[in-house]
Design an enzyme around this catalytic site. Structure first.
Site, PDB file in Angstrom:
ATOM      1  N   GLY A  63     -31.163  -4.034   5.559  1.00  0.00           N
ATOM      2  CA  GLY A  63     -32.072  -5.168   5.688  1.00  0.00           C
ATOM      3  C   GLY A  63     -31.838  -5.922   6.983  1.00  0.00           C
ATOM      4  N   THR A  64     -30.575  -6.008   7.394  1.00  0.00           N
ATOM      5  CA  THR A  64     -30.255  -6.683   8.651  1.00  0.00           C
ATOM      6  C   THR A  64     -30.949  -6.008   9.817  1.00  0.00           C
ATOM      7  OG1 THR A  64     -28.106  -7.445   7.838  1.00  0.00           O
ATOM      8  CG2 THR A  64     -28.373  -7.279  10.227  1.00  0.00           C
ATOM      9  N   HIS A 186     -30.475  -2.526  -1.571  1.00  0.00           N
ATOM     10  CA  HIS A 186     -29.374  -2.836  -2.485  1.00  0.00           C
ATOM     11  C   HIS A 186     -29.624  -4.116  -3.260  1.00  0.00           C
ATOM     12  CE1 HIS A 186     -27.171  -6.200  -0.492  1.00  0.00           C
ATOM     13  NE2 HIS A 186     -27.719  -5.720   0.603  1.00  0.00           N
ATOM     14  N   CYS A 309     -24.428 -15.952   4.026  1.00  0.00           N
ATOM     15  CA  CYS A 309     -24.482 -15.083   5.205  1.00  0.00           C
ATOM     16  C   CYS A 309     -23.086 -14.714   5.689  1.00  0.00           C
ATOM     17  CB  CYS A 309     -25.204 -15.783   6.353  1.00  0.00           C
ATOM     18  SG  CYS A 309     -26.766 -16.533   5.913  1.00  0.00           S
TER      19      CYS A 309
END
Length: 364
Positions: A63-64, A186, A309
């Site tokens: 996703g990053t 995930h 984060c």
């Protein structure tokens, strides 16, 4: 936890695909054509689940990576307009890191006590000269608050919008109005190491990184075909069951939100209604977050504290700070699909004693 355990549907597909999807989808031999069919099938399933076109879907390594590619690609596509990025003050650090890496000016729009931006304030910021791109998450990864994405998109004119949907994809419908969006498998019970980059057809997106001779020009490297197919299977299962699972999780979170208030000096944060169904965050005054995580772990509860984060460093949460909430002694619960009333009631029974012991050790 920030991850959902592997969904049974994903496990079954992954095991079957490991023997079939090993080949390079670019090649022309039979195993490669089979892998290409699997990858195309995964893309079709994802597109159907999210209500997008198959050619708008790219598989990334996380996703990053999807956020970075989505945001930086929009900025590159708009560099003739300017370099300014407008984003909410509670975006995930992936957005903040990408903005810092890109350079240029970026403006954080404040949020209210629930963690939500004002549509008027966000639109006004986007109307400033030199604004190239806007970024607004669909729902906050840390406190669960949903953002008014569609309303914002309708007000910001030609400014393209990146939507970080990593926390909400599959659990809630994808909001309207994005030019690029990102998701992470995930989070919904797919394998780790699979992200989704969605780029709207016609969006001014340009690859911000060196190109690669792959099937998908928006990404680089050899796709993990079995994992992509398993991620798609998990997403389909989650979408099909989200009405039932979401309602059950929402009721459990409501129980937690009310139950933790029995502990003195506890603040529950995030919007009480317009939120993710499975996430709840609260803060305990006079309690160290790390001590709370370890104490609850001894009772079998996997919780997080600090910024979602940068939780490994237990730094104060920039999300909670932007909301004006307590930034220490916070607990973030993310309910898995099989969590039930017994789990919640046991957590609520254990919590008061854990907090009282930590405060007593601190002499309070």
């Amino acid at each position: 936890m920030s991850s959902e355990p592997l969904h049974p549907a994903a496990r079954e597909v992954l095991l079957a695909a490991l023997d079939q999807g090993y080949a390079d989808p670019r090649r022309l031999h039979a195993p490669a054509r089979g892998a290409r069919l699997m990858l195309d099938n995964a893309r079709e399933v994802v597109a159907g689940c999210l209500g997008v076109r198959p050619d708008e879907v790219s598989f990334t390594g996380s996703g990053t990576e999807a956020v970075h590619r989505g945001l930086l690609g929009l900025l590159r596509g708009r560099r003739r307009v300017g370099e300014r990025l407008v984003h909410s003050a509670v975006e995930h650090s992936t957005v903040l890191h990408a903005a810092a890496w890109a350079g240029g000016d970026h403006l954080a729009v404040p949020v209210d006590r629930d963690g939500r931006v004002s549509v008027e304030d966000f639109a006004a910021a986007c109307a400033e000269p030199g604004v190239a791109v806007a970024a607004l998450q669909s729902a906050n990864h840390e406190v669960g608050t949903c953002q008014p994405v569609a309303e914002v998109a309708a007000r910001i004119g030609e400014v393209p919008l990146l939507v970080d949907a990593c926390a909400s994809a599959g659990r809630l419908p994808l909001p309207e109005g994005w030019s690029a969006a990102a998701a992470s498998a995930h989070k919904w019970g797919g394998p780790a190491g699979v992200g989704l980059l969605l780029v709207r057809k016609g969006a001014r997106w340009r690859n911000p990184f060196p190109g690669d001779d792959r099937v998908d020009e928006r990404t680089a490297g050899f796709e993990n075909v079995p994992a992509a197919l398993a991620a798609a299977a998990a997403l389909r299962a989650v979408v099909e069951e989200r009405a039932e699972v979401g309602a059950r999780q929402r009721a459990l979170v409501d129980r937690v939100r009310h139950g933790v208030l029995a502990v003195p000096d506890v603040e529950v944060v995030g919007h009480p209604d317009d939120r993710l169904p499975h996430v709840v965050t609260f803060s305990c005054l006079y309690v160290d977050g790390e001590a709370l995580v370890h104490a609850l772990a001894r009772h079998g509860f996997a919780v997080a504290s600090g910024s979602a984060c940068t939780s490994s460093s237990l730094e104060p949460s920039h999300v909670l700070a932007a909301m004006g909430a307590l930034t220490h002694g916070n607990v973030r619960l993310s309910l898995t699909r099989d969590a039930d009333e017994t789990d919640v009631e046991r957590f609520l029974a254990v919590l008061p004693g854990v907090v009282a012991d930590i405060r007593a050790e601190a002499g309070l």
